[in-house]
Design a protein around this motif. Structure first.
Motif, PDB file in Angstrom:
ATOM      1  N   ARG A 149       0.825  -1.208   0.000  1.00  0.00           N
ATOM      2  CA  ARG A 149       0.000   0.000   0.000  1.00  0.00           C
ATOM      3  C   ARG A 149       0.861   1.261   0.000  1.00  0.00           C
ATOM      4  O   ARG A 149       0.546   2.257  -0.670  1.00  0.00           O
ATOM      5  N   LEU A 150       1.968   1.218   0.728  1.00  0.00           N
ATOM      6  CA  LEU A 150       2.840   2.387   0.803  1.00  0.00           C
ATOM      7  C   LEU A 150       3.460   2.697  -0.559  1.00  0.00           C
ATOM      8  O   LEU A 150       3.464   3.854  -1.007  1.00  0.00           O
ATOM      9  N   MET A 151       3.977   1.689  -1.237  1.00  0.00           N
ATOM     10  CA  MET A 151       4.651   1.928  -2.512  1.00  0.00           C
ATOM     11  C   MET A 151       3.650   2.349  -3.589  1.00  0.00           C
ATOM     12  O   MET A 151       4.014   3.090  -4.511  1.00  0.00           O
ATOM     13  N   ALA A 152       2.406   1.915  -3.457  1.00  0.00           N
ATOM     14  CA  ALA A 152       1.388   2.394  -4.392  1.00  0.00           C
ATOM     15  C   ALA A 152       1.186   3.898  -4.243  1.00  0.00           C
ATOM     16  O   ALA A 152       0.966   4.610  -5.231  1.00  0.00           O
ATOM     17  N   ILE A 153       1.272   4.391  -3.017  1.00  0.00           N
ATOM     18  CA  ILE A 153       1.158   5.833  -2.777  1.00  0.00           C
ATOM     19  C   ILE A 153       2.405   6.555  -3.269  1.00  0.00           C
ATOM     20  O   ILE A 153       2.323   7.640  -3.872  1.00  0.00           O
ATOM     21  N   VAL A 154       3.590   5.983  -3.040  1.00  0.00           N
ATOM     22  CA  VAL A 154       4.838   6.590  -3.489  1.00  0.00           C
ATOM     23  C   VAL A 154       4.812   6.789  -5.009  1.00  0.00           C
ATOM     24  O   VAL A 154       5.295   7.806  -5.532  1.00  0.00           O
TER      25      VAL A 154
ATOM     26  N   ASP B  36       3.410   4.473  11.489  1.00  0.00           N
ATOM     27  CA  ASP B  36       3.580   3.086  11.913  1.00  0.00           C
ATOM     28  C   ASP B  36       3.197   2.164  10.762  1.00  0.00           C
ATOM     29  O   ASP B  36       2.433   2.534   9.862  1.00  0.00           O
ATOM     30  N   CYS B  37       3.688   0.940  10.818  1.00  0.00           N
ATOM     31  CA  CYS B  37       3.394  -0.005   9.742  1.00  0.00           C
ATOM     32  C   CYS B  37       2.254  -0.953  10.095  1.00  0.00           C
ATOM     33  O   CYS B  37       2.015  -1.928   9.374  1.00  0.00           O
ATOM     34  N   ASP B  38       1.518  -0.690  11.180  1.00  0.00           N
ATOM     35  CA  ASP B  38       0.401  -1.571  11.542  1.00  0.00           C
ATOM     36  C   ASP B  38      -0.880  -1.214  10.798  1.00  0.00           C
ATOM     37  O   ASP B  38      -1.923  -1.828  11.009  1.00  0.00           O
ATOM     38  N   LEU B  39      -0.823  -0.171   9.939  1.00  0.00           N
ATOM     39  CA  LEU B  39      -1.927   0.274   9.097  1.00  0.00           C
ATOM     40  C   LEU B  39      -3.070   0.921   9.875  1.00  0.00           C
ATOM     41  O   LEU B  39      -4.140   1.139   9.321  1.00  0.00           O
ATOM     42  N   GLN B  40      -2.848   1.234  11.160  1.00  0.00           N
ATOM     43  CA  GLN B  40      -3.826   2.063  11.860  1.00  0.00           C
ATOM     44  C   GLN B  40      -3.761   3.503  11.345  1.00  0.00           C
ATOM     45  O   GLN B  40      -4.746   4.236  11.425  1.00  0.00           O
ATOM     46  N   ASP B  41      -2.593   3.892  10.851  1.00  0.00           N
ATOM     47  CA  ASP B  41      -2.410   5.195  10.217  1.00  0.00           C
ATOM     48  C   ASP B  41      -2.325   4.965   8.716  1.00  0.00           C
ATOM     49  O   ASP B  41      -1.282   4.540   8.202  1.00  0.00           O
ATOM     50  N   PRO B  42      -3.403   5.193   7.962  1.00  0.00           N
ATOM     51  CA  PRO B  42      -3.451   4.798   6.551  1.00  0.00           C
ATOM     52  C   PRO B  42      -2.427   5.539   5.690  1.00  0.00           C
ATOM     53  O   PRO B  42      -2.384   6.776   5.697  1.00  0.00           O
ATOM     54  N   PRO B  43      -1.610   4.819   4.933  1.00  0.00           N
ATOM     55  CA  PRO B  43      -0.656   5.484   4.030  1.00  0.00           C
ATOM     56  C   PRO B  43      -1.340   6.339   2.982  1.00  0.00           C
ATOM     57  O   PRO B  43      -0.722   7.262   2.438  1.00  0.00           O
ATOM     58  N   GLU B  44      -2.595   6.053   2.694  1.00  0.00           N
ATOM     59  CA  GLU B  44      -3.327   6.811   1.673  1.00  0.00           C
ATOM     60  C   GLU B  44      -3.511   8.282   2.036  1.00  0.00           C
ATOM     61  O   GLU B  44      -3.903   9.094   1.179  1.00  0.00           O
ATOM     62  N   LEU B  45      -3.238   8.643   3.292  1.00  0.00           N
ATOM     63  CA  LEU B  45      -3.348  10.037   3.715  1.00  0.00           C
ATOM     64  C   LEU B  45      -2.085  10.850   3.434  1.00  0.00           C
ATOM     65  O   LEU B  45      -2.072  12.062   3.620  1.00  0.00           O
ATOM     66  N   ILE B  46      -1.025  10.192   2.989  1.00  0.00           N
ATOM     67  CA  ILE B  46       0.242  10.878   2.756  1.00  0.00           C
ATOM     68  C   ILE B  46       0.116  12.019   1.740  1.00  0.00           C
ATOM     69  O   ILE B  46       0.631  13.129   1.977  1.00  0.00           O
ATOM     70  N   PRO B  47      -0.544  11.828   0.587  1.00  0.00           N
ATOM     71  CA  PRO B  47      -0.659  12.957  -0.353  1.00  0.00           C
ATOM     72  C   PRO B  47      -1.341  14.179   0.253  1.00  0.00           C
ATOM     73  O   PRO B  47      -0.964  15.319  -0.051  1.00  0.00           O
ATOM     74  N   LEU B  48      -2.331  13.956   1.117  1.00  0.00           N
ATOM     75  CA  LEU B  48      -3.007  15.079   1.777  1.00  0.00           C
ATOM     76  C   LEU B  48      -2.037  15.818   2.694  1.00  0.00           C
ATOM     77  O   LEU B  48      -2.050  17.059   2.762  1.00  0.00           O
TER      78      LEU B  48
END
Length: 311
Positions: A36-41, A105-117
């Motif tokens: 999921r992280l690399m998809a956002i990157v 964190d990498c437990d996905l409680q903090d969604p990587p999809e929010l990085i662009p915002l």
């Protein structure tokens, strides 16, 4: 004769953003998180690196992130043992190559999809972008209750700056704040409180905290208590001041009472013992005040930070 010197255009572009991920025994969730992280990157329009910090994991975490590091966009840093999340984050901040960092964190409680915002808010001019939990129903009742208590206590004990509620380590730290943190000693205080102390332009973005995807939380009750104590002791001498006031008032009232007994009644050894105890408490408070003053003087945090310099 052909020159082998590289022109400036041959050098790689500077890294704008480092995604900093502390890890401790996270083998169960790393594959899902990394995908999921690399998809956002791939979607980001700025140069980005991923930096995994292995905080002394005892499972396959080290081998997994080393495998990810074969990708040129990803690096891994391994600590000698488990030093705790605070130490892992500081090690990552010192190692990051990006102008700004995002800690998650990498437990996905903090969604990587929010990085662009978060990056979008940074580009609007905010030096700190805090991700503020709108709800945390996925957390146990005890954890939610102790979190509310923590922020309530911090509100009462810290006057010089505001500590935003329901903000964890999931945040973006911009170039100026990053430079200020790096200039301080690693013992400058708990990072989430230190970032608020800096005073740089800050915004909060609300989000819903997600359930942990795999594994278990590494925060024990003892480590949470230690975090709370460190947050208070590093940034506030108010508990010491409150004890000093209480000791002074107790000594004054006790002295008046004993003076009254000596004048209108019979002074006993018990009265003298009480006066000695009160005097000892007052002396301890005075010594404590000087200890608190020493703590502030030797603190690795500067007295002030400049917003900008005049040209």
């Amino acid at each position: 004769m052909t020159s082998s010197a590289h022109t400036p255009s041959d050098s790689p572009p500077p890294i704008e953003l480092t995604l900093l991920i502390p890890c401790f025994n996270e083998q169960c969730v790393l594959a899902q998180f990394h995908a999921r992280l690399m998809a956002i990157v791939e979607q980001l329009k700025i140069t980005t690196e991923v930096l995994y910090i292995n905080d002394g994991s005892q499972d396959e975490t080290a081998a997994i992130i080393d495998q990810y590091s074969l990708d040129g966009r990803t690096r891994s840093l391994h600590l000698n043992r488990n030093f705790g999340k605070e130490a892992a984050m500081r090690a990552g901040i010192n190692e990051a190559r990006g102008r700004a960092v995002i800690i998650l964190d990498c437990d996905l409680q903090d969604p990587p999809e929010l990085i662009p915002l978060m990056v979008q808010e940074w580009h609007k001019g905010f030096e700190i972008v805090n991700m503020q939990r709108r709800s945390r129903h996925c957390d146990p009742w005890l954890k939610r209750t102790t979190a509310r208590l923590y922020y309530a206590v911090m509100d009462q004990l810290i006057d010089d700056f505001d500590v935003p509620r329901e903000v964890s380590d999931f945040r973006l730290i911009g170039p100026n704040a990053l430079a200020a943190i790096r200039a301080m000693d690693d013992n400058a205080g708990v990072l989430k409180i230190l970032v608020s102390w800096l005073g740089y332009p800050t915004t909060e973005v609300n989000y819903d905290r997600k359930p942990r995807q795999a594994g278990t939380s590494k925060w024990s009750s003892r480590s949470l208590l230690n975090l709370g104590a460190d947050s208070i002791l590093a940034f506030s001498t108010r508990p010491l001041r409150m004890y000093s006031y209480l000791s002074g008032i107790s000594f004054l009232l006790g002295s008046l009472w004993i003076a009254g007994v000596a004048t209108f009644g019979e002074l006993t050894p018990q009265h003298l013992l009480l006066q000695a105890i009160l005097l000892l408490c007052l002396g301890t408070a005075v010594v404590g005040e000087y200890v608190g003053r020493v703590l502030m003087v030797v603190s690795p945090r500067p007295k002030s930070l400049c917003k900008r310099e005049q040209p």
